[in-house]
Design a protein around this motif. Structure first.
Motif, PDB file in Angstrom:
ATOM      1  N   ALA A  17       0.796  -1.405  -0.131  1.00 54.19           N
ATOM      2  CA  ALA A  17       0.114  -0.054  -0.228  1.00 54.19           C
ATOM      3  C   ALA A  17       0.878   1.306   0.057  1.00 54.19           C
ATOM      4  O   ALA A  17       0.160   2.417   0.162  1.00 54.19           O
ATOM      5  N   ASN A  18       2.265   1.180  -0.426  1.00 57.41           N
ATOM      6  CA  ASN A  18       2.999   2.458  -0.494  1.00 57.41           C
ATOM      7  C   ASN A  18       3.208   3.076  -1.754  1.00 57.41           C
ATOM      8  O   ASN A  18       3.753   4.098  -1.805  1.00 57.41           O
ATOM      9  N   SER A  19       2.480   2.362  -2.552  1.00 55.29           N
ATOM     10  CA  SER A  19       2.510   2.946  -3.863  1.00 55.29           C
ATOM     11  C   SER A  19       1.526   2.274  -4.683  1.00 55.29           C
ATOM     12  O   SER A  19       0.692   1.246  -4.501  1.00 55.29           O
ATOM     13  N   GLY A  20       0.999   3.017  -5.937  1.00 53.83           N
ATOM     14  CA  GLY A  20       0.264   2.453  -7.056  1.00 53.83           C
ATOM     15  C   GLY A  20      -1.377   2.321  -6.455  1.00 53.83           C
ATOM     16  O   GLY A  20      -1.864   3.205  -5.872  1.00 53.83           O
ATOM     17  N   ILE A  21      -1.902   1.068  -6.783  1.00 57.35           N
ATOM     18  CA  ILE A  21      -3.238   0.745  -6.610  1.00 57.35           C
ATOM     19  C   ILE A  21      -3.475   0.603  -5.220  1.00 57.35           C
ATOM     20  O   ILE A  21      -4.337   1.112  -4.608  1.00 57.35           O
ATOM     21  N   GLY A  22      -2.439   0.184  -4.439  1.00 56.48           N
ATOM     22  CA  GLY A  22      -2.469  -0.149  -2.976  1.00 56.48           C
ATOM     23  C   GLY A  22      -2.620   1.000  -2.354  1.00 56.48           C
ATOM     24  O   GLY A  22      -3.260   1.368  -1.316  1.00 56.48           O
ATOM     25  N   PRO A 197      -7.808  -5.518 -12.337  1.00 57.85           N
ATOM     26  CA  PRO A 197      -7.534  -4.315 -12.930  1.00 57.85           C
ATOM     27  C   PRO A 197      -6.998  -4.850 -14.349  1.00 57.85           C
ATOM     28  O   PRO A 197      -6.573  -5.715 -14.730  1.00 57.85           O
ATOM     29  N   GLY A 198      -7.354  -3.983 -15.269  1.00 53.27           N
ATOM     30  CA  GLY A 198      -6.796  -3.736 -16.639  1.00 53.27           C
ATOM     31  C   GLY A 198      -5.515  -2.940 -16.847  1.00 53.27           C
ATOM     32  O   GLY A 198      -4.690  -3.151 -15.807  1.00 53.27           O
ATOM     33  N   ALA A 199      -5.354  -2.015 -17.745  1.00 46.79           N
ATOM     34  CA  ALA A 199      -4.113  -1.432 -17.756  1.00 46.79           C
ATOM     35  C   ALA A 199      -4.267  -0.074 -16.883  1.00 46.79           C
ATOM     36  O   ALA A 199      -5.202   0.738 -17.154  1.00 46.79           O
ATOM     37  N   ILE A 200      -3.564  -0.053 -15.918  1.00 43.30           N
ATOM     38  CA  ILE A 200      -3.529   0.860 -14.854  1.00 43.30           C
ATOM     39  C   ILE A 200      -2.141   1.726 -14.892  1.00 43.30           C
ATOM     40  O   ILE A 200      -1.332   1.246 -14.880  1.00 43.30           O
ATOM     41  N   GLN A 201      -2.358   2.981 -14.786  1.00 43.72           N
ATOM     42  CA  GLN A 201      -1.105   3.602 -14.747  1.00 43.72           C
ATOM     43  C   GLN A 201      -0.329   3.741 -13.424  1.00 43.72           C
ATOM     44  O   GLN A 201      -0.736   4.607 -12.335  1.00 43.72           O
ATOM     45  N   THR A 202       0.621   2.550 -13.109  1.00 44.02           N
ATOM     46  CA  THR A 202       1.236   2.432 -11.935  1.00 44.02           C
ATOM     47  C   THR A 202       2.950   2.349 -12.180  1.00 44.02           C
ATOM     48  O   THR A 202       2.975   1.756 -13.376  1.00 44.02           O
ATOM     49  N   PRO A 203       3.623   2.218 -11.264  1.00 41.81           N
ATOM     50  CA  PRO A 203       5.002   2.030 -11.402  1.00 41.81           C
ATOM     51  C   PRO A 203       5.310   0.547 -12.269  1.00 41.81           C
ATOM     52  O   PRO A 203       6.548   0.459 -12.688  1.00 41.81           O
ATOM     53  N   ILE A 204       4.459  -0.440 -11.780  1.00 43.19           N
ATOM     54  CA  ILE A 204       4.838  -1.803 -12.113  1.00 43.19           C
ATOM     55  C   ILE A 204       4.887  -1.934 -13.651  1.00 43.19           C
ATOM     56  O   ILE A 204       5.464  -2.728 -14.477  1.00 43.19           O
ATOM     57  N   ASN A 205       4.054  -0.917 -14.248  1.00 42.32           N
ATOM     58  CA  ASN A 205       3.890  -1.092 -15.930  1.00 42.32           C
ATOM     59  C   ASN A 205       4.227   0.228 -16.544  1.00 42.32           C
ATOM     60  O   ASN A 205       3.456   0.202 -17.565  1.00 42.32           O
ATOM     61  N   ARG A 206       4.972   1.022 -15.982  1.00 41.08           N
ATOM     62  CA  ARG A 206       5.294   2.286 -16.348  1.00 41.08           C
ATOM     63  C   ARG A 206       5.705   2.279 -18.056  1.00 41.08           C
ATOM     64  O   ARG A 206       5.237   3.393 -18.758  1.00 41.08           O
TER      65      ARG A 206
END
Length: 269
Positions: A17-22, A197-206
Motif C-alpha cells: 500500500a505504499n504506491s500505485g493501486i495499494g 484491473p486492466g491497464a492502470i497507470q502504476t510504476p509496475i507497468n510504466r
C-alpha cells in the motif's frame, strides 16, 4: 463518488500500500471512514507519507513492514492490526510483482518469486485475516458481514500473456483460490471477492503507458479509450468492501475499460 462514511468504524489492512493501486486503495478506505494498516515490504518513507495522508482524513493509520510471502511476518502483521485497532474487518490482498522473461529464459527463481508473492502471499493474508473474522463474528452495527476479503487479480487471470507465464499463472491461481475461499467461507458470513484491473497507470507497468507511442499501442487494447488510474480500482475496492455489495460473493469485478472484451474481434478479428 463513494460516500465519506461508507466504511465508518471498520478496520482495513491493505498490502502493498505504499504506491500505485495499494496506496490509492488505502487512502480511499480512509476517506470512507476506515482505520487502515498500510503494509509495505520496501519504501518505508513512502508508506509513512500514505499514513499521514490517511490520518489527515480523520481516521487512524499505521505502517507495517512485512513480506507477504513469509508466513511468520504475515501472522505478526495481522496480530499487530488487531492489537492496534482491536479487530480487522477488511483485507485487500494487493501486494504483487512481476519478473518477466520468455519461457526459455524464465528461471525457477523468477517463477517461484512471483508465485510466492502473488498467490501464496494472498493465501497467507486471507488465512490469518479469516481467523480474526471468525473469532469476532458479525457485528451488525459495523457490517452485515463478519469480514471482507478482496483479492487483487488481473485481466490476465483470463487473458494469456506471452512472456509473463509466471504472472499470468499466479493470477489464474488467484481466481480459483478466491472462488474456493468464497465457497468455503460464505456460510460463515465472510465475503471473498476479487478485482481484476486492466491497464492502470502504476510504476509496475510504466513502460506500457509513459510515452505517446506506448500509450497509443496500449489504447488499441482498451475499448473505453483511456488508461485506468489507481483511483478507479480504489473506488471499486471501497464499494466491494461495503454493505452496498453484501450479496456479492465469489465474484471477480473486472475494472479494465473493456479490455476483456477482446477488442481485436470488434471488426471480425
Amino acid at each position: 463518488m463513494i460516500p465519506d462514511q461508507l466504511l465508518k468504524g471498520q478496520k482495513a489492512l491493505v498490502t502493498g500500500a505504499n504506491s500505485g493501486i495499494g496506496k490509492a486503495t488505502a487512502v480511499a478506505m480512509g476517506r470512507a471512514g476506515a482505520d487502515v494498516v498500510v503494509n509495505y515490504v520496501a519504501g518505508r518513507e513512502e508508506a509513512e507519507k500514505v499514513v499521514e495522508e490517511i490520518k489527515s482524513l480523520g481516521v487512524r493509520a499505521v505502517a507495517h513492514e512485512a513480506d507477504v510471502s513469509d508466513e511468520d511476518q504475515v501472522v505478526a502483521m495481522v496480530n499487530r492490526t488487531v492489537e492496534e485497532f482491536g479487530t480487522l474487518d477488511i483485507l485487500v490482498a494487493n501486494a504483487g510483482l512481476q519478473r518477466d522473461a520468455p519461457l526459455t529464459e524464465m528461471t525457477l527463481a523468477r517463477w517461484q518469486k512471483v508465485l510466492d508473492v502473488n498467490l501464496t502471499g494472498q493465501f497467507l493474508c486471507a488465512r490469518e485475516a479469516t481467523k480474526e473474522f471468525l473469532r469476532r463474528g458479525v457485528v451488525p452495527e459495523v457490517s452485515r458481514a463478519a469480514g471482507k476479503i478482496i483479492c487483487m487479480s488481473s485481466v490476465h487471470q483470463v487473458i494469456p500473456w506471452a512472456g509473463h507465464v509466471n504472472y499470468a499463472s499466479s493470477k489464474g491461481g488467484v481466481q480459483m483460490m478466491m472462488e474456493t475461499l468464497a465457497q468455503e467461507l460464505a456460510p460463515k458470513k465472510v465475503r471473498v471477492n476479487a478485482i481484476a484491473p486492466g491497464a492502470i497507470q502504476t510504476p509496475i507497468n510504466r513502460g506500457a503507458w509513459d510515452t505517446p507511442e506506448a500509450r497509443e499501442d496500449l489504447l488499441k487494447l482498451i475499448p473505453y479509450d483511456r488508461v485506468g488510474d489507481p483511483e478507479d480500482i480504489a473506488l471499486a475496492a471501497v464499494a466491494l468492501a461495503s454493505d452496498l455489495m453484501d450479496y456479492v460473493v465469489g465474484a471477480t469485478l473486472f475494472v479494465d475499460g473493456g479490455m476483456t472484451l477482446f477488442p481485436g474481434f470488434a471488426t471480425g478479428g
